[in-house]
Scaffold this active site. Structure first.
Site, mmCIF file in Angstrom:
data_model
loop_
_atom_site.group_PDB
_atom_site.id
_atom_site.type_symbol
_atom_site.label_atom_id
_atom_site.label_comp_id
_atom_site.label_asym_id
_atom_site.label_seq_id
_atom_site.Cartn_x
_atom_site.Cartn_y
_atom_site.Cartn_z
ATOM 1 N N ILE A 138 -6.666 10.024 9.549
ATOM 2 C CA ILE A 138 -5.322 10.579 9.359
ATOM 3 C C ILE A 138 -5.377 11.806 8.438
ATOM 4 C CG2 ILE A 138 -2.966 10.105 8.580
ATOM 5 C CD1 ILE A 138 -3.854 8.495 11.113
ATOM 6 N N GLY B 163 -0.367 4.709 -1.131
ATOM 7 C CA GLY B 163 -1.541 5.248 -0.431
ATOM 8 C C GLY B 163 -1.204 6.450 0.445
ATOM 9 N N GLN B 164 -2.226 6.945 1.143
ATOM 10 C CA GLN B 164 -2.055 8.151 1.959
ATOM 11 C C GLN B 164 -0.949 7.963 3.002
ATOM 12 O OE1 GLN B 164 -5.297 9.190 4.594
ATOM 13 N NE2 GLN B 164 -4.506 11.234 4.972
ATOM 14 N N LYS C 295 -11.467 -5.253 10.266
ATOM 15 C CA LYS C 295 -10.449 -4.819 11.238
ATOM 16 C C LYS C 295 -10.567 -5.631 12.544
ATOM 17 C CE LYS C 295 -8.203 -1.665 8.838
ATOM 18 N NZ LYS C 295 -6.877 -1.995 8.298
ATOM 19 N N ARG D 54 -1.587 -0.799 -9.136
ATOM 20 C CA ARG D 54 -2.319 0.022 -10.120
ATOM 21 C C ARG D 54 -1.905 1.488 -10.134
ATOM 22 N NH1 ARG D 54 -8.003 -2.930 -9.195
ATOM 23 N NH2 ARG D 54 -7.503 -4.827 -10.304
ATOM 24 N N GLY E 168 0.839 -1.212 0.000
ATOM 25 C CA GLY E 168 0.000 0.000 0.000
ATOM 26 C C GLY E 168 0.866 1.251 0.000
ATOM 27 N N ASP F 216 -0.261 -7.498 -6.283
ATOM 28 C CA ASP F 216 -1.629 -7.637 -5.779
ATOM 29 C C ASP F 216 -1.511 -8.451 -4.486
ATOM 30 O OD1 ASP F 216 -4.189 -8.355 -5.133
ATOM 31 O OD2 ASP F 216 -4.768 -8.880 -7.188
ATOM 32 N N TYR G 79 -15.688 -2.702 6.575
ATOM 33 C CA TYR G 79 -14.312 -2.288 6.929
ATOM 34 C C TYR G 79 -14.033 -2.609 8.399
ATOM 35 C CZ TYR G 79 -10.437 1.061 7.686
ATOM 36 O OH TYR G 79 -9.245 1.660 8.008
HETATM 37 N N1 NAD Z 1 -6.002 6.986 6.447
HETATM 38 C C1 NAD Z 1 -6.717 6.804 7.529
HETATM 39 O O1 NAD Z 1 -7.405 7.728 7.988
HETATM 40 C C2 NAD Z 1 -6.681 5.462 8.255
HETATM 41 C C3 NAD Z 1 -7.310 5.355 9.497
HETATM 42 C C4 NAD Z 1 -7.307 4.123 10.158
HETATM 43 C C5 NAD Z 1 -6.636 3.047 9.599
HETATM 44 N N2 NAD Z 1 -6.014 3.184 8.388
HETATM 45 C C6 NAD Z 1 -5.373 1.989 7.829
HETATM 46 O O2 NAD Z 1 -4.066 2.294 7.371
HETATM 47 C C7 NAD Z 1 -3.760 1.505 6.207
HETATM 48 C C8 NAD Z 1 -3.341 2.429 5.082
HETATM 49 O O3 NAD Z 1 -4.385 3.353 4.840
HETATM 50 P P1 NAD Z 1 -4.289 4.550 3.789
HETATM 51 O O4 NAD Z 1 -5.083 5.663 4.346
HETATM 52 O O5 NAD Z 1 -2.905 4.772 3.388
HETATM 53 O O6 NAD Z 1 -5.144 3.928 2.606
HETATM 54 P P2 NAD Z 1 -5.148 4.275 1.043
HETATM 55 O O7 NAD Z 1 -6.479 3.906 0.509
HETATM 56 O O8 NAD Z 1 -4.651 5.656 0.800
HETATM 57 O O9 NAD Z 1 -4.063 3.258 0.533
HETATM 58 C C9 NAD Z 1 -4.297 1.890 0.508
HETATM 59 C C10 NAD Z 1 -3.505 1.306 -0.612
HETATM 60 O O10 NAD Z 1 -3.821 -0.092 -0.717
HETATM 61 C C11 NAD Z 1 -3.655 -0.430 -2.073
HETATM 62 N N3 NAD Z 1 -4.381 -1.664 -2.423
HETATM 63 C C12 NAD Z 1 -5.723 -1.858 -2.454
HETATM 64 N N4 NAD Z 1 -5.996 -3.103 -2.897
HETATM 65 C C13 NAD Z 1 -4.793 -3.703 -3.136
HETATM 66 C C14 NAD Z 1 -4.406 -4.972 -3.621
HETATM 67 N N5 NAD Z 1 -5.298 -5.916 -3.934
HETATM 68 N N6 NAD Z 1 -3.079 -5.241 -3.743
HETATM 69 C C15 NAD Z 1 -2.151 -4.310 -3.423
HETATM 70 N N7 NAD Z 1 -2.465 -3.091 -2.964
HETATM 71 C C16 NAD Z 1 -3.777 -2.787 -2.838
HETATM 72 C C17 NAD Z 1 -4.170 0.753 -2.860
HETATM 73 O O11 NAD Z 1 -3.539 0.816 -4.111
HETATM 74 C C18 NAD Z 1 -3.811 1.942 -1.966
HETATM 75 O O12 NAD Z 1 -2.667 2.612 -2.446
HETATM 76 C C19 NAD Z 1 -5.018 0.669 5.922
HETATM 77 O O13 NAD Z 1 -4.902 -0.582 6.514
HETATM 78 C C20 NAD Z 1 -6.105 1.467 6.612
HETATM 79 O O14 NAD Z 1 -7.182 0.640 6.970
HETATM 80 C C21 NAD Z 1 -6.031 4.364 7.710
#
Ligand code: NAD
Length: 325
Positions: free
Chosen positions: A178, A16-17, A152, A41, A13, A58, A148
């Site tokens: 976040i 991601g953020q 978790k 992707r 990931g 993936d 979701y």
């Molecule tokens: N951002 C928040 O506010 C927040 C809060 C609580 C928990 N979290 C947890 O932190 C983690 C990261 O969150 P985030 O905010 O960076 O999420 P995000 O959605 O920005 O990033 C998640 C990433 O997972 C990747 N992904 C999805 N399906 C996939 C697959 N099949 N194979 C490979 N990659 C795949 C996506 O490409 C994406 O870049 C997650 O577990 C999320 O549940 C985030």
């Protein structure tokens, strides 16, 4: 016995953020070539590609994960790939497959290959309306109302099982929403608290998808990264909770955030049009009790509402002026 001198870390990931910023911090700490960023992707940003190895995988496919673990001799995984709360409700079946399938794959690989440590973030989404919504304690009833949240809670139990049964050193925190200025969030219920800054700077107007008085727990990105790294650095004897630790930083409502933004951008106007995410927010805690994380491994956040808002506006204004927003 042969022991590697340096950690070899895989971050899933990574585009991601959280992943996009955590990867860079880990590379700063352990060296670019020792931190492998895995995306899916989405095109990775320039800094992510230029600062160390990048791979597309993936995470629902165990063989793809395993190939990278072997190829790079990985010993530590930060498993961040997931579908978040709002996108998860649009496709609950896929949310189950991605969130549970990938965690199971990572834990199995950790068991089979004897990985040193795994970090996997849980969320405040584990709580439902039956849990106390003010100062939600570490140990309380967990009956989430979103897929979701279901993934978790199940994930936390799976982590605990792999620790007890196989000794896998997996560690977790329950992140609140976040807030960050680098990569936009990926479809969560707390995303308004990031979008509002972008729109305040670009248009001086924002329409919020939650009611003005919806208080939710939040955290600024530097504290989010600090929580992950401090937890992973802590001696194993200090990690007494193997489901997931409550971690708190700031709690506020959209109205309180708007008032803080107006101190910097007085002409900013916010309207409110709650959508389906209001129901999700209403089932979540307003404030979190994180005394167990503070006691066990010394958790201590740095940013409050005022310092987070000041920093966000400063960073985004700079990017806006450079034409990068
Ligand atoms: N951002 C928040 O506010 C927040 C809060 C609580 C928990 N979290 C947890 O932190 C983690 C990261 O969150 P985030 O905010 O960076 O999420 P995000 O959605 O920005 O990033 C998640 C990433 O997972 C990747 N992904 C999805 N399906 C996939 C697959 N099949 N194979 C490979 N990659 C795949 C996506 O490409 C994406 O870049 C997650 O577990 C999320 O549940 C985030």
């Amino acid at each position: 016995m042969y022991r590697k001198s340096t950690k070899k870390i895989l971050v899933t990931g990574a585009t991601g953020q959280i992943g996009s910023e955590l990867t860079l911090e880990l590379r700063h700490k352990y060296g670019g070539e020792n931190v492998i960023a895995a995306g899916h992707r989405r095109k990775p940003g320039e800094r992510l590609v230029s600062s160390g190895p990048f791979e597309f995988i993936d995470v629902t496919k165990k063989d793809e994960l395993e190939k990278i673990v072997k190829e790079y001799d990985i010993d530590t995984v930060y498993h961040l790939a997931a579908m978040l709360s709002a996108t998860g409700e649009e496709n609950p079946q896929q949310a189950w497959n991605v969130n549970m399938g990938s965690l199971y794959n990572v834990l199995e690989i950790a068991r089979e290959h004897g990985l040193t440590r795994v970090f996997w973030p849980s969320s405040i989404a584990v709580f439902g309306p039956e849990a106390p919504r003010v100062k939600t304690p570490q140990n309380t009833v967990l009956i989430p109302k979103t897929m979701y949240g279901v993934t978790k809670v199940a994930g936390e139990l799976l982590c605990n099982y792999y620790f007890l049964r196989y000794g896998v050193d997996v560690r977790s925190v329950r992140y609140p929403g976040i807030i960050s200025s680098e990569t936009p969030p990926g479809g969560g219920t707390t995303d308004y608290a990031v979008e509002i800054f972008y729109e305040a700077i670009k248009k001086k107007r924002y329409t919020c998808f939650l009611r003005a008085d919806t208080v939710l727990p939040m955290m600024y990105m530097p504290d989010c990264i600090k929580a992950a790294i401090n937890l992973m650095d802590a001696d194993a004897s200090r990690i007494k909770c193997r489901t997931s630790y409550n971690v708190a930083a700031i709690s506020f409502s959209p109205a309180e955030l708007v008032a803080e933004i107006k101190k910097h951008i007085p002409e900013f106007v916010c309207e409110y049009k709650p959508d389906f995410r209001q129901k999700i927010a209403d089932s979540w805690p307003m404030t979190i009790d994180d005394c167990v994380a503070r006691e066990d491994w010394g958790w201590n956040p740095e940013y409050d509402l005022a310092s987070m808002t000041r920093d966000m506006i400063e960073k985004l204004k700079k990017r806006f002026a450079e034409g990068r927003l």
